[in-house]
Design an enzyme around this catalytic site. Structure first.
Site, PDB file in Angstrom:
ATOM      1  N   ARG A  56      36.461  41.542  35.944  1.00 27.29           N
ATOM      2  CA  ARG A  56      37.046  43.050  37.196  1.00 27.29           C
ATOM      3  C   ARG A  56      38.249  42.123  38.281  1.00 27.29           C
ATOM      4  NH1 ARG A  56      33.899  46.725  40.745  1.00 27.29           N
ATOM      5  NH2 ARG A  56      34.893  48.196  41.576  1.00 27.29           N
ATOM      6  N   HIS A  60      41.669  43.820  39.565  1.00 24.77           N
ATOM      7  CA  HIS A  60      41.751  43.690  41.174  1.00 24.77           C
ATOM      8  C   HIS A  60      43.207  42.741  42.037  1.00 24.77           C
ATOM      9  CE1 HIS A  60      38.761  46.565  42.260  1.00 24.77           C
ATOM     10  NE2 HIS A  60      38.364  46.560  41.302  1.00 24.77           N
ATOM     11  N   ASP A  61      42.916  41.568  41.355  1.00 23.68           N
ATOM     12  CA  ASP A  61      43.588  40.996  42.010  1.00 23.68           C
ATOM     13  C   ASP A  61      45.236  41.093  41.744  1.00 23.68           C
ATOM     14  OD1 ASP A  61      44.926  38.173  42.665  1.00 23.68           O
ATOM     15  OD2 ASP A  61      44.909  36.700  41.515  1.00 23.68           O
ATOM     16  N   VAL A  64      47.656  43.866  43.035  1.00 20.96           N
ATOM     17  CA  VAL A  64      48.594  43.897  44.784  1.00 20.96           C
ATOM     18  C   VAL A  64      48.424  42.466  45.036  1.00 20.96           C
ATOM     19  CG1 VAL A  64      46.918  43.424  46.742  1.00 20.96           C
ATOM     20  CG2 VAL A  64      45.540  44.645  45.882  1.00 20.96           C
ATOM     21  N   GLY A  66      50.327  41.418  42.877  1.00 25.58           N
ATOM     22  CA  GLY A  66      50.338  40.042  41.488  1.00 25.58           C
ATOM     23  C   GLY A  66      49.468  39.480  41.093  1.00 25.58           C
ATOM     24  N   ASP A  68      48.100  36.693  41.833  1.00 24.24           N
ATOM     25  CA  ASP A  68      47.976  35.547  42.606  1.00 24.24           C
ATOM     26  C   ASP A  68      46.805  34.800  42.994  1.00 24.24           C
ATOM     27  OD1 ASP A  68      47.806  36.764  43.988  1.00 24.24           O
ATOM     28  OD2 ASP A  68      49.312  37.171  45.757  1.00 24.24           O
ATOM     29  N   GLU A  82      40.939  40.700  50.783  1.00 17.26           N
ATOM     30  CA  GLU A  82      41.313  41.637  49.971  1.00 17.26           C
ATOM     31  C   GLU A  82      39.723  41.943  49.606  1.00 17.26           C
ATOM     32  OE1 GLU A  82      44.296  40.730  47.020  1.00 17.26           O
ATOM     33  OE2 GLU A  82      45.743  39.730  48.244  1.00 17.26           O
ATOM     34  N   ASN A  88      36.820  47.163  47.381  1.00 17.46           N
ATOM     35  CA  ASN A  88      36.156  45.341  46.642  1.00 17.46           C
ATOM     36  C   ASN A  88      34.464  45.334  47.406  1.00 17.46           C
ATOM     37  OD1 ASN A  88      38.594  45.566  45.311  1.00 17.46           O
ATOM     38  ND2 ASN A  88      39.461  44.255  47.101  1.00 17.46           N
ATOM     39  N   HIS A 187      35.039  49.073  30.505  1.00 17.51           N
ATOM     40  CA  HIS A 187      34.015  49.903  31.136  1.00 17.51           C
ATOM     41  C   HIS A 187      33.258  49.343  30.058  1.00 17.51           C
ATOM     42  CE1 HIS A 187      35.376  51.317  35.303  1.00 17.51           C
ATOM     43  NE2 HIS A 187      35.915  50.040  35.066  1.00 17.51           N
ATOM     44  N   SER A 188      33.902  48.951  29.103  1.00 14.25           N
ATOM     45  CA  SER A 188      32.805  48.397  28.141  1.00 14.25           C
ATOM     46  C   SER A 188      32.069  47.664  28.447  1.00 14.25           C
ATOM     47  CB  SER A 188      33.333  48.261  26.777  1.00 14.25           C
ATOM     48  OG  SER A 188      33.130  47.009  25.867  1.00 14.25           O
TER      49      SER A 188
END
Length: 332
Positions: A56, A60-61, A64, A66, A68, A82, A88, A187-188
Site C-alpha cells: 500500500r 500512497h507514495d 503524491v 510521483g 519519490d 504525508e 494515511n 485489496h486481495s
C-alpha cells in the site's frame, strides 16, 4: 568557456525525468533486490499483514508527486509530511519494515539505493511472496527533498469514493479504467478499518439505511464486526482470502461482498463492471493487468531534484552548490 556554477545547476534541473530501467543496481549494488525480498520475507513471517501494508505504501507514495519516497519522511518543525494526511493517519503502517530493509541495504552498499526504489521493490515482493505475480521492476528513482501533507490530502481518494471519482483521479495520472480496476485488486490481501465502512452499514448516502449493494448475510457479519458506536479502529478482511494474492477479491465484489464502498462500486458502476467480471473469471488476466498497472504507476515522477537518503525518514544534510552539481542523482 567557463560556465558559472548556477548555470550548471540549471542545466541539470531541466534535462528531464530520471530514466528508470530494470537492473539499475546490477553493478553498483547487485544484491539490492535479493536483500529487499529477504528482509520483507522475514517481516511477513513475523506478521503476515506486513505484505499488504508495504504494498500500500507504493500507492500512497506514487500518487503524491510521483514515486519519490516522500511518504516516508517524518514531520519536522518546518514541514508537515504525508504520514498524518487524512488518508494515511491511523491507516498506513509498516514504515519500520522499510527502515529494516534500508538498513540491510545500506550495510552492503551505503548511499546507493534510494528509499523510493526500496518501496517499489518491496511492493513487488509483497505481491510475489503472497502468491501473486512476480515481475521485473524499473529502478533509478531519487528520494524527494520534502513532503506535503496538503498535497496528499488533495489527491488521495476516500474509501467513500465511487467509481466515477476514481476513474477521474486515475485519468489524471494517465491510468486507464482497466488500470484502476486491476490495481484495486491490491485489496486481495490485507485489512480495512471499521471507520471506512460504518457509513455503508448505517447511513449510506445519508439515507439512514445500509448500502443496498451489500449481500444481506455479509452485512450481518459486518454489523457484528462494526456495530454502531463501536471501535472504528477494528479491522476486517478485504476479501475472503486475505493472505493470498488471487482473484477472490473480484469474486467477492460480484457477490456483493466488497468491504469498502470504493471496492463494491467497481461492480455496481457500469463502466468498471466488465473488468470486475473478467478478472473474477480469469485470474491470469487479472495478474497481467495488475503488473502493467503497477509498472505504469511506478513510472510516475515529479521531475524535481532529489537524492539517495541514508535514512528514509529524514533528508540528508545540506549540500554546497558544488556538491549539488557533482551529485549524479540530480542529473535527470
Amino acid at each position: 568557456m567557463i560556465i558559472p556554477v548556477f548555470s550548471l545547476l540549471f542545466l541539470y534541473l531541466i534535462t528531464g525525468e530520471a530514466q528508470l530501467v530494470p537492473g539499475f543496481y546490477a553493478s553498483t549494488c547487485p544484491k539490492a533486490e535479493s536483500t529487499v525480498r529477504e528482509v520483507l520475507h522475514k517481516a511477513m513471517i513475523n506478521e503476515t499483514r506486513s505484505a499488504a501494508s508495504v504494498m500500500r505504501l507504493q500507492f500512497h507514495d506514487c500518487f503524491v508527486n510521483g514515486c519519490d519516497g516522500s511518504l516516508l519522511l517524518d514531520d519536522t518543525p518546518t514541514m508537515l509530511g504525508e504520514k498524518l494526511a487524512l488518508s494515511n493517519i491511523n491507516s498506513l503502517r509498516s514504515f519500520e519494515v522499510i527502515d529494516e530493509i534500508k538498513t540491510a541495504v545500506e550495510n552492503i552498499c551505503p548511499g546507493v539505493v534510494s528509499c523510493a526504489d526500496i518501496v517499489v521493490m518491496a511492493a513487488r515482493d509483497a505481491v510475489a511472496l503472497s502468491g501473486g505475480p512476480d515481475w521485473e521492476v524499473r529502478l533509478g528513482r531519487k528520494d524527494s527533498l520534502t513532503a506535503s501533507q496538503e498535497d496528499s490530502d488533495a489527491i488521495m481518494p476516500s474509501p467513500r469514493a465511487n467509481a466515477s471519482a476514481l476513474i477521474d483521479l486515475f485519468a489524471k495520472f494517465n491510468l486507464s479504467t482497466e488500470d484502476l480496476v486491476a490495481l484495486s485488486g491490491s485489496h486481495s490481501i490485507g485489512k480495512g478499518r471499521c471507520f471506512s465502512i460504518t457509513f455503508r452499514l448505517y447511513n449510506q448516502s445519508g439515507t439512514g439505511k445500509p448500502d443496498p449493494a451489500i449481500d444481506p448475510l455479509y452485512r450481518m457479519e459486518l454489523d457484528k464486526l462494526c456495530p454502531v458506536d463501536g471501535d472504528e479502529n477494528v479491522t476486517g478482511y478485504l476479501d475472503a482470502t486475505p493472505t493470498l494474492f488471487d482473484n477472490q477479491y473480484f469474486k467477492d465484489l460480484v457477490a456483493g461482498k466488497g468491504f469498502l464502498n470504493s471496492d463494491e462500486t467497481l461492480y455496481t458502476f457500469e463502466e468498471t463492471r466488465e473488468w470486475v467480471v473478467k478478472y473474477s473469471e480469469d485470474q491470469g488476466a487479472f495478474f497481467d493487468a495488475f503488473v502493467k498497472g503497477m509498472l505504469k504507476m511506478g513510472d510516475l515522477q515529479s521531475g524535481l531534484p532529489g537524492e539517495v537518503r541514508t535514512n528514509c525518514r529524514v533528508v540528508n544534510g545540506p549540500k554546497t552548490p558544488m556538491e549539488l552539481v557533482s551529485d549524479p542523482w540530480l542529473a535527470f
